[in-house]
Design a protein around this motif. Sequence first.
Motif, PDB file in Angstrom:
ATOM      1  N   SER A  44      10.759  19.274 -23.491  1.00 20.62           N
ATOM      2  CA  SER A  44       9.472  18.277 -23.060  1.00 20.62           C
ATOM      3  C   SER A  44       8.283  19.255 -22.136  1.00 20.62           C
ATOM      4  O   SER A  44       7.215  18.814 -22.164  1.00 20.62           O
ATOM      5  N   TYR A  45       8.732  20.531 -21.981  1.00 27.73           N
ATOM      6  CA  TYR A  45       8.122  21.537 -21.273  1.00 27.73           C
ATOM      7  C   TYR A  45       7.497  22.524 -22.038  1.00 27.73           C
ATOM      8  O   TYR A  45       6.802  23.404 -21.923  1.00 27.73           O
ATOM      9  N   TRP A  46       7.719  22.468 -23.533  1.00 26.30           N
ATOM     10  CA  TRP A  46       7.358  23.527 -24.427  1.00 26.30           C
ATOM     11  C   TRP A  46       5.945  23.730 -24.407  1.00 26.30           C
ATOM     12  O   TRP A  46       5.298  24.592 -24.399  1.00 26.30           O
ATOM     13  N   GLU A  47       4.957  22.820 -24.410  1.00 29.40           N
ATOM     14  CA  GLU A  47       3.581  22.724 -24.596  1.00 29.40           C
ATOM     15  C   GLU A  47       3.109  23.732 -23.280  1.00 29.40           C
ATOM     16  O   GLU A  47       2.254  24.525 -23.430  1.00 29.40           O
ATOM     17  N   LEU A  48       3.532  22.997 -21.990  1.00 26.37           N
ATOM     18  CA  LEU A  48       3.076  23.780 -20.974  1.00 26.37           C
ATOM     19  C   LEU A  48       3.707  25.256 -20.997  1.00 26.37           C
ATOM     20  O   LEU A  48       2.865  26.068 -20.557  1.00 26.37           O
ATOM     21  N   MET A  49       4.841  25.586 -21.450  1.00 23.99           N
ATOM     22  CA  MET A  49       5.430  26.945 -21.330  1.00 23.99           C
ATOM     23  C   MET A  49       4.639  27.969 -22.322  1.00 23.99           C
ATOM     24  O   MET A  49       4.160  28.992 -22.197  1.00 23.99           O
ATOM     25  N   ASN A  50       4.385  27.097 -23.732  1.00 22.31           N
ATOM     26  CA  ASN A  50       3.497  27.668 -24.695  1.00 22.31           C
ATOM     27  C   ASN A  50       2.126  28.191 -24.198  1.00 22.31           C
ATOM     28  O   ASN A  50       1.679  29.202 -24.430  1.00 22.31           O
ATOM     29  N   ASP A  51       1.466  27.411 -23.237  1.00 28.56           N
ATOM     30  CA  ASP A  51       0.136  27.623 -22.673  1.00 28.56           C
ATOM     31  C   ASP A  51       0.354  28.802 -21.788  1.00 28.56           C
ATOM     32  O   ASP A  51      -0.613  29.507 -21.661  1.00 28.56           O
ATOM     33  N   VAL A  52       1.282  29.007 -20.931  1.00 30.37           N
ATOM     34  CA  VAL A  52       1.457  30.113 -19.928  1.00 30.37           C
ATOM     35  C   VAL A  52       1.642  31.346 -20.644  1.00 30.37           C
ATOM     36  O   VAL A  52       1.009  32.255 -20.414  1.00 30.37           O
ATOM     37  N   LEU A  53       2.475  31.289 -21.794  1.00 28.93           N
ATOM     38  CA  LEU A  53       2.858  32.443 -22.527  1.00 28.93           C
ATOM     39  C   LEU A  53       1.374  33.061 -23.205  1.00 28.93           C
ATOM     40  O   LEU A  53       1.046  34.051 -23.123  1.00 28.93           O
ATOM     41  N   ALA A  54       0.498  32.126 -23.494  1.00 28.03           N
ATOM     42  CA  ALA A  54      -0.454  32.379 -24.355  1.00 28.03           C
ATOM     43  C   ALA A  54      -1.567  32.841 -23.296  1.00 28.03           C
ATOM     44  O   ALA A  54      -2.335  33.891 -23.898  1.00 28.03           O
ATOM     45  N   ASP A  55      -1.746  32.516 -22.148  1.00 29.51           N
ATOM     46  CA  ASP A  55      -2.590  32.981 -21.016  1.00 29.51           C
ATOM     47  C   ASP A  55      -2.055  34.400 -20.623  1.00 29.51           C
ATOM     48  O   ASP A  55      -2.694  35.370 -20.147  1.00 29.51           O
ATOM     49  N   SER A  56      -0.971  34.974 -20.972  1.00 28.49           N
ATOM     50  CA  SER A  56      -0.388  36.265 -20.872  1.00 28.49           C
ATOM     51  C   SER A  56      -0.336  36.982 -22.237  1.00 28.49           C
ATOM     52  O   SER A  56       0.369  37.996 -22.084  1.00 28.49           O
ATOM     53  N   SER A  57      -0.765  36.492 -23.244  1.00 26.60           N
ATOM     54  CA  SER A  57      -0.988  37.249 -24.287  1.00 26.60           C
ATOM     55  C   SER A  57       0.409  37.236 -25.091  1.00 26.60           C
ATOM     56  O   SER A  57       0.484  38.304 -26.016  1.00 26.60           O
ATOM     57  N   TYR A  58       1.116  36.493 -25.076  1.00 26.84           N
ATOM     58  CA  TYR A  58       2.333  36.348 -25.773  1.00 26.84           C
ATOM     59  C   TYR A  58       2.377  35.186 -26.951  1.00 26.84           C
ATOM     60  O   TYR A  58       1.761  34.120 -26.737  1.00 26.84           O
ATOM     61  N   ILE A  59       2.426  35.769 -28.176  1.00 25.97           N
ATOM     62  CA  ILE A  59       2.158  34.709 -29.222  1.00 25.97           C
ATOM     63  C   ILE A  59       3.621  34.520 -29.921  1.00 25.97           C
ATOM     64  O   ILE A  59       4.473  35.211 -29.946  1.00 25.97           O
ATOM     65  N   LEU A  60       3.563  33.221 -30.542  1.00 25.08           N
ATOM     66  CA  LEU A  60       5.000  32.789 -31.339  1.00 25.08           C
ATOM     67  C   LEU A  60       5.069  33.570 -32.368  1.00 25.08           C
ATOM     68  O   LEU A  60       3.852  33.926 -33.192  1.00 25.08           O
ATOM     69  N   THR A  61       6.210  34.099 -32.722  1.00 25.31           N
ATOM     70  CA  THR A  61       6.374  34.980 -33.926  1.00 25.31           C
ATOM     71  C   THR A  61       7.634  34.363 -34.728  1.00 25.31           C
ATOM     72  O   THR A  61       8.496  33.901 -34.215  1.00 25.31           O
ATOM     73  N   GLY A  62       7.245  34.091 -36.099  1.00 26.99           N
ATOM     74  CA  GLY A  62       8.303  33.364 -36.951  1.00 26.99           C
ATOM     75  C   GLY A  62       8.732  32.122 -36.754  1.00 26.99           C
ATOM     76  O   GLY A  62       7.810  31.345 -35.945  1.00 26.99           O
ATOM     77  N   GLU A  63       9.736  31.253 -37.325  1.00 25.79           N
ATOM     78  CA  GLU A  63      10.167  30.327 -37.359  1.00 25.79           C
ATOM     79  C   GLU A  63      11.124  29.782 -36.168  1.00 25.79           C
ATOM     80  O   GLU A  63      11.697  31.094 -35.496  1.00 25.79           O
ATOM     81  N   MET A  64      11.540  28.692 -35.892  1.00 25.04           N
ATOM     82  CA  MET A  64      12.399  28.700 -34.840  1.00 25.04           C
ATOM     83  C   MET A  64      13.881  29.094 -35.266  1.00 25.04           C
ATOM     84  O   MET A  64      14.102  28.965 -36.642  1.00 25.04           O
ATOM     85  N   ASP A  65      14.788  29.464 -34.318  1.00 26.56           N
ATOM     86  CA  ASP A  65      16.035  29.976 -34.781  1.00 26.56           C
ATOM     87  C   ASP A  65      16.953  28.675 -34.649  1.00 26.56           C
ATOM     88  O   ASP A  65      16.572  27.802 -34.536  1.00 26.56           O
TER      89      ASP A  65
END
Length: 189
Positions: free
Chosen positions: A66-87
């Motif tokens: 349930s925290y994925w979207e918030l964590m995704n935004d924090v990582l985007a603000d630090s220039s971290y991008i999602l790579t590939g599919e989920m494991d």
Amino acid sequence: MLSNLDLFKEFVNQSIQKKEVLLANTSLQAQIVYKTNQVIAKSEGVIATAELTHTKVEFLIKSTSSYWELMNDVLADSSYILTGEMDERFCYRYEYCQLPPGYRLHCTKSLYLWRAWWKYSKNKLQLGIPLDLLIRTRNSWYPIRDLIISDGVLYIKTLGSEIAVHANDLIIWLSKIEVKFPSHSELDN
């Protein structure tokens, strides 16, 4: 007491610097376990990890959290991008990506790109190649020339190709950071 947002920001910042974390609030706890920083949600278990022994820090984020979207935004603000599919553990991998100056990173459902495109395209009449929105494809950033949505599929036209994605698919894109001009009163001070 740290908010969830502040805890995630500290977790990311300390992990990027390869520092051990020890943070907590009423619903989250961040700590080091065997040279891996991790965030544990009291109701969900481990939801994020950062391996400190890797040369470049990568983050694994549980997609079902349930925290994925918030964590995704924090990582985007630090220039971290999602790579590939989920494991196999339902985690997304995030890696650092150098961004062109003057842009903000987004990793969202494609529907959000459509909304941004609509806002930009109706407010601007631009000749040449529009550079307000860029999309990540083939490990590069491409300007978006046009967007068309039909039957829940978004067709994104770039300079060299057309990409088709469903409305709920995750995509990585950039928006130009709007330059805010100071008001007259700010200039007078």
